[in-house]
Each structure stands twice: as C-alpha cells, then as structure tokens.
Design an enzyme around this catalytic site. Structure first.
Site, PDB file in Angstrom:
ATOM      1  N   TYR A  35     -48.143 -13.717  -5.609  1.00 18.45           N
ATOM      2  CA  TYR A  35     -47.883 -13.301  -4.227  1.00 18.45           C
ATOM      3  C   TYR A  35     -49.173 -13.169  -3.429  1.00 18.45           C
ATOM      4  O   TYR A  35     -49.278 -13.653  -2.301  1.00 18.45           O
ATOM      5  CB  TYR A  35     -47.133 -11.964  -4.223  1.00 18.45           C
ATOM      6  CG  TYR A  35     -47.016 -11.341  -2.852  1.00 18.45           C
ATOM      7  CD1 TYR A  35     -46.111 -11.836  -1.915  1.00 18.45           C
ATOM      8  CD2 TYR A  35     -47.816 -10.257  -2.490  1.00 18.45           C
ATOM      9  CE1 TYR A  35     -46.013 -11.269  -0.656  1.00 18.45           C
ATOM     10  CE2 TYR A  35     -47.720  -9.682  -1.236  1.00 18.45           C
ATOM     11  CZ  TYR A  35     -46.819 -10.191  -0.319  1.00 18.45           C
ATOM     12  OH  TYR A  35     -46.734  -9.622   0.938  1.00 18.45           O
ATOM     13  N   ALA A  90     -50.337  -7.113   3.702  1.00 17.37           N
ATOM     14  CA  ALA A  90     -49.241  -6.203   3.370  1.00 17.37           C
ATOM     15  C   ALA A  90     -49.478  -5.480   2.050  1.00 17.37           C
ATOM     16  O   ALA A  90     -50.128  -5.996   1.147  1.00 17.37           O
ATOM     17  CB  ALA A  90     -47.922  -6.978   3.305  1.00 17.37           C
ATOM     18  N   SER A 117     -51.791  -3.702   8.528  1.00 18.35           N
ATOM     19  CA  SER A 117     -50.552  -4.463   8.569  1.00 18.35           C
ATOM     20  C   SER A 117     -49.363  -3.575   8.907  1.00 18.35           C
ATOM     21  O   SER A 117     -49.274  -2.428   8.440  1.00 18.35           O
ATOM     22  CB  SER A 117     -50.308  -5.145   7.221  1.00 18.35           C
ATOM     23  OG  SER A 117     -49.028  -5.745   7.182  1.00 18.35           O
ATOM     24  N   TYR A 145     -45.610  -7.116  13.895  1.00 17.26           N
ATOM     25  CA  TYR A 145     -44.542  -8.110  13.939  1.00 17.26           C
ATOM     26  C   TYR A 145     -43.520  -7.599  14.950  1.00 17.26           C
ATOM     27  O   TYR A 145     -42.991  -6.494  14.793  1.00 17.26           O
ATOM     28  CB  TYR A 145     -43.869  -8.279  12.579  1.00 17.26           C
ATOM     29  CG  TYR A 145     -44.658  -9.058  11.563  1.00 17.26           C
ATOM     30  CD1 TYR A 145     -44.891 -10.422  11.741  1.00 17.26           C
ATOM     31  CD2 TYR A 145     -45.156  -8.448  10.418  1.00 17.26           C
ATOM     32  CE1 TYR A 145     -45.610 -11.151  10.805  1.00 17.26           C
ATOM     33  CE2 TYR A 145     -45.870  -9.170   9.468  1.00 17.26           C
ATOM     34  CZ  TYR A 145     -46.094 -10.521   9.676  1.00 17.26           C
ATOM     35  OH  TYR A 145     -46.803 -11.242   8.742  1.00 17.26           O
ATOM     36  N   THR A 171     -48.847 -10.877  15.355  1.00 22.30           N
ATOM     37  CA  THR A 171     -48.766 -12.112  14.565  1.00 22.30           C
ATOM     38  C   THR A 171     -47.690 -13.009  15.163  1.00 22.30           C
ATOM     39  O   THR A 171     -46.537 -12.598  15.296  1.00 22.30           O
ATOM     40  CB  THR A 171     -48.452 -11.793  13.100  1.00 22.30           C
ATOM     41  OG1 THR A 171     -49.545 -11.057  12.545  1.00 22.30           O
ATOM     42  CG2 THR A 171     -48.250 -13.077  12.290  1.00 22.30           C
ATOM     43  N   LYS A 240     -52.450 -13.322  16.922  1.00 18.10           N
ATOM     44  CA  LYS A 240     -52.966 -13.839  15.658  1.00 18.10           C
ATOM     45  C   LYS A 240     -52.086 -14.991  15.173  1.00 18.10           C
ATOM     46  O   LYS A 240     -50.868 -14.825  15.037  1.00 18.10           O
ATOM     47  CB  LYS A 240     -53.006 -12.742  14.596  1.00 18.10           C
ATOM     48  CG  LYS A 240     -53.566 -13.188  13.251  1.00 18.10           C
ATOM     49  CD  LYS A 240     -53.610 -12.027  12.276  1.00 18.10           C
ATOM     50  CE  LYS A 240     -54.255 -12.429  10.964  1.00 18.10           C
ATOM     51  NZ  LYS A 240     -53.423 -13.379  10.206  1.00 18.10           N
ATOM     52  N   SER A 262     -55.886 -18.628  13.277  1.00 21.68           N
ATOM     53  CA  SER A 262     -55.413 -18.334  11.915  1.00 21.68           C
ATOM     54  C   SER A 262     -54.227 -19.215  11.586  1.00 21.68           C
ATOM     55  O   SER A 262     -53.415 -19.531  12.468  1.00 21.68           O
ATOM     56  CB  SER A 262     -55.007 -16.854  11.819  1.00 21.68           C
ATOM     57  OG  SER A 262     -54.403 -16.564  10.572  1.00 21.68           O
ATOM     58  N   HIS A 264     -52.380 -18.138   8.878  1.00 21.00           N
ATOM     59  CA  HIS A 264     -51.740 -17.187   7.963  1.00 21.00           C
ATOM     60  C   HIS A 264     -52.244 -17.375   6.529  1.00 21.00           C
ATOM     61  O   HIS A 264     -51.509 -17.186   5.555  1.00 21.00           O
ATOM     62  CB  HIS A 264     -50.218 -17.337   8.000  1.00 21.00           C
ATOM     63  CG  HIS A 264     -49.464 -16.045   7.954  1.00 21.00           C
ATOM     64  ND1 HIS A 264     -49.102 -15.337   9.081  1.00 21.00           N
ATOM     65  CD2 HIS A 264     -49.012 -15.304   6.910  1.00 21.00           C
ATOM     66  CE1 HIS A 264     -48.448 -14.244   8.738  1.00 21.00           C
ATOM     67  NE2 HIS A 264     -48.390 -14.194   7.414  1.00 21.00           N
ATOM     68  N   ASP A 295     -59.948 -16.382  10.924  1.00 18.67           N
ATOM     69  CA  ASP A 295     -59.868 -16.054   9.505  1.00 18.67           C
ATOM     70  C   ASP A 295     -59.502 -17.312   8.737  1.00 18.67           C
ATOM     71  O   ASP A 295     -59.361 -18.393   9.307  1.00 18.67           O
ATOM     72  CB  ASP A 295     -58.878 -14.908   9.242  1.00 18.67           C
ATOM     73  CG  ASP A 295     -57.421 -15.290   9.497  1.00 18.67           C
ATOM     74  OD1 ASP A 295     -57.114 -16.489   9.699  1.00 18.67           O
ATOM     75  OD2 ASP A 295     -56.565 -14.387   9.508  1.00 18.67           O
ATOM     76  N   GLY A 296     -59.365 -17.184   7.432  1.00 13.76           N
ATOM     77  CA  GLY A 296     -58.951 -18.304   6.598  1.00 13.76           C
ATOM     78  C   GLY A 296     -60.076 -18.959   5.842  1.00 13.76           C
ATOM     79  O   GLY A 296     -60.834 -19.736   6.405  1.00 13.76           O
ATOM     80  N   GLY A 297     -60.206 -18.629   4.554  1.00 16.65           N
ATOM     81  CA  GLY A 297     -61.158 -19.314   3.688  1.00 16.65           C
ATOM     82  C   GLY A 297     -62.588 -18.844   3.770  1.00 16.65           C
ATOM     83  O   GLY A 297     -63.468 -19.460   3.158  1.00 16.65           O
TER      84      GLY A 297
END
Length: 367
Positions: A35, A90, A117, A145, A171, A240, A262, A264, A295-297
């Site tokens: 997850y 989360a 979150s 959300y 988001t 986001k 982003s 996700h 963000d991301g990586g």
C-alpha cells in the site's frame, strides 16, 4: 508477516533517503508495504517520477561569492527556513504507532512545512497542537478531499481554521482510485477506524467496483466546487494534482493562490507525465503569480535544486519520510529532513548559489 517492533534508532547504514526504503520493507507487513510503496497499474509513472529528475543534468557555475549562504525562502508570503515540506500521506499509524504526532514533532523540529492528510490516523487538532508547540515550526497546511456533502467539507475547513492551519491543499487528481495492482495482489485493507477525521470515506469511486460508480462520479468535484470553497474560507487555497498548463491557467484566473504539480506519486493514472516534465511547462504558463510546488520522486538534494531551477518555490516528499517513520519513528523523519537539507545546501554551493534567490534555469542541461 507481522510488523516488527518499531525501533528508536537510526540504522548505521542509512546515509540517504533511499536507504530507509529497504529497512521499512523489512519491518512492515507485506500488505502494508504494498500500500505504501506501490503505484497504479504497471507503475510506469511511479518509476518515471524518479527517473525524470535524474535525467536532468546540472550545469554548475564556479567562483561565485558564497558568504552567508542559507536555505531561507518564502511561501505564500511567509518566511520559511528551507523549501522542503512533508506531503500529505494517509494513516501514518500504519507505519509506526507514533503516527502523525511523531511526524509533527519531527517536522517542527526541522522547521519543515507539514501538510496533514484528511485521511490521517490522528485528529487534526492533536497534530496542530503538537506541531505548533515548537516556536520555530514551518507552515502547517491541511489537505482536503472535497466531500459529497458540502456541509461535511465546511466542517473540516472550519476545524482546520480553528486549529491553526495556515492553508488548504485541495487534492484534485483523484476522483477515483487508481488500479493499484500490487496493492490488490497483497489484499491490503485499511484497518477500521484508522482515518479519524472523516465520518465517511472520501468521495472517490473505485474503478473495479461497478455498484455506485456513476452516482459517485456524478458528485466528483468540479471547478464550481473550488469557486464555492473560496467563498467559505479565509485561508489560502492550493490545488494539488495539476499537470496540464490549461488547468494551471484556469486556476490562476480563478485566483487560486498555489499549485502543487503532482501525479499522486504515480498512484492514480499510470503513464501520466512525470512531475519533472510538467513543472517547467506549468511554471511558464502561470509566471510568478502563483505559489508553485512539486512532488513525486524527489530523493536527493540535487532533485530539490533541479525543482527550484525549473520554477518551483518548494518541494514535497512523501514516501521517504513514511519509510523513515516505519524504521525509526520521529527520529527517522527528522533525519530524512536533515539529510535533504544538507544535500541541498551542498548542491547549491557546488553550483555557485549562496541562496535560493540565486537559483536559475541556466543551471540545468536539458535531457
């Protein structure tokens, strides 16, 4: 496999962010690891996020004056100690019993911005109490959300305002879960009662469950919901999950204060463009009028420098700090933040930049 007892020390062989991943995998149940670490479908976007930062090469300058070098900058007009924030993730208690409280203490001690979150495993008021107790804390933002019931959304917003959160991060790229094969193979199920700030699960359909699919998507948020939210809060709003220039321009026209480039973390739409690819295009589209993050990586200080070079004002990290939390609790999270700050400072100096203001796109060679 059951979780190993949480440690309270940093393993001796951890010297960078990636080192925490194998320690986390060793101490977490297989389904939980799937997850936390997995992406959508074939995980092409998950891998592309990391590779795209590596593909850019730095083109350093030499013999620049470096006296008084520092990492300080501003976000939404607020001074910050450095341009590194913790992304919303989360249910931190999946990784470690200390959960979001441990993360809050670590982030505040390192003056790092924290985005909590909506699906946190700790009440948002308890997190803000822990984080804001540190006098030198960074910005505290609340990820949101949008709920099917606007009253439920408004209740969350009002709680965040009262608790001292400084901005809302909405988001917008997940009206449905991605097809997460690795997670489904491992048969991961979120433990009951783990997400304590919501009376009902977030408004997101699951593509492999036909029942209710159309009814849920009919309630998926749109631009009109963002416009409504602007009338309901005094807090700045960031969106986001923006990857397309036209969406960035539309947000700018609506008066949105910030965008987070982003995908996700590769967890929703596989084969979506990498964030390092999208960032300069969005930066060029909106100019300097919108607070821009990405963000991301991001795993290295050189990645942070490249992001700032491409137009971001700050970066977010997600999986690395959760892996560190699983490995060594709050101490691990603080260590990840310290490592990234140190690596960024080294990279800046070696590129001839004494401050964030000295960073410019001429420091990059196109892949």
């Amino acid at each position: 496999m059951t979780a190993q007892p949480p440690t309270r020390h940093i393993p001796a062989d951890v010297v960078n962010l990636e080192d925490y991943a194998r320690h986390a995998q060793a101490c977490l149940p297989e389904a939980t690891w799937a997850y936390l670490s997995g992406g959508a479908a074939d995980e092409l976007t998950l891998r592309a996020n990391r590779q795209a930062w590596s593909d850019w090469q730095l083109h350093p300058r030499v013999l620049k004056p470096l006296q008084g070098a520092h990492l300080r900058t501003t976000l939404l007009g607020r001074p910050v100690a450095h341009p590194i924030l913790l992304a919303p993730v989360a249910a931190h208690q999946l990784a470690h019993p200390d959960g979001e409280i441990g993360v809050a203490y670590a982030a505040a001690a390192q003056a790092a911005g924290l985005i909590l979150s909506t699906q946190a495993s700790t009440r948002l008021e308890a997190v803000s109490h822990a984080y804001l107790a540190e006098p030198d804390h960074g910005p505290l933002w609340m990820q949101l959300y949008l709920q099917a019931d606007r009253g439920a959304t408004l209740a969350l917003v009002q709680r965040a305002e009262t608790a001292g959160y400084e901005a809302l991060v909405v988001t917008v790229d997940a009206p449905t879960h991605g097809a997460r094969d690795r997670e489904r193979r491992a048969q991961f199920q979120m433990p009951t009662g783990m997400q304590v700030n919501l009376d009902t699960p977030p408004l997101r359909a699951n593509a492999d469950v036909d029942a209710g699919w159309q009814s849920v998507l009919a309630q998926a948020p749109t631009w009109s919901d963002i416009a409504w939210l602007q009338t309901q809060t005094r807090l700045p709003i960031l969106l986001k999950g923006v990857l397309h220039e036209d969406d960035a321009r539309q947000a700018q026209q609506l008066g949105i204060q910030g965008l987070i480039v982003s995908n996700h973390g590769g967890r929703t739409l596989d084969t979506a463009v990498s964030t390092a690819w999208a960032l300069p295009r969005i930066a060029d589209a909106v100019g300097g009028d919108v607070c821009l993050l990405v963000d991301g990586g991001i795993r290295r200080g050189t990645d942070v420098l490249k992001a700032l070079t491409l137009g971001a004002q700050a970066v977010l990290i997600g999986r690395p700090y959760v892996y560190a939390l699983a490995t060594a609790g709050a101490l691990g999270v603080a260590h990840v933040l310290r490592l990234l700050q140190d690596e960024l400072a080294i990279a800046m100096v070696l590129c001839g930049c004494a401050t964030v203001a000295d960073i410019h796109r001429g420091l990059l060679a196109r892949p």
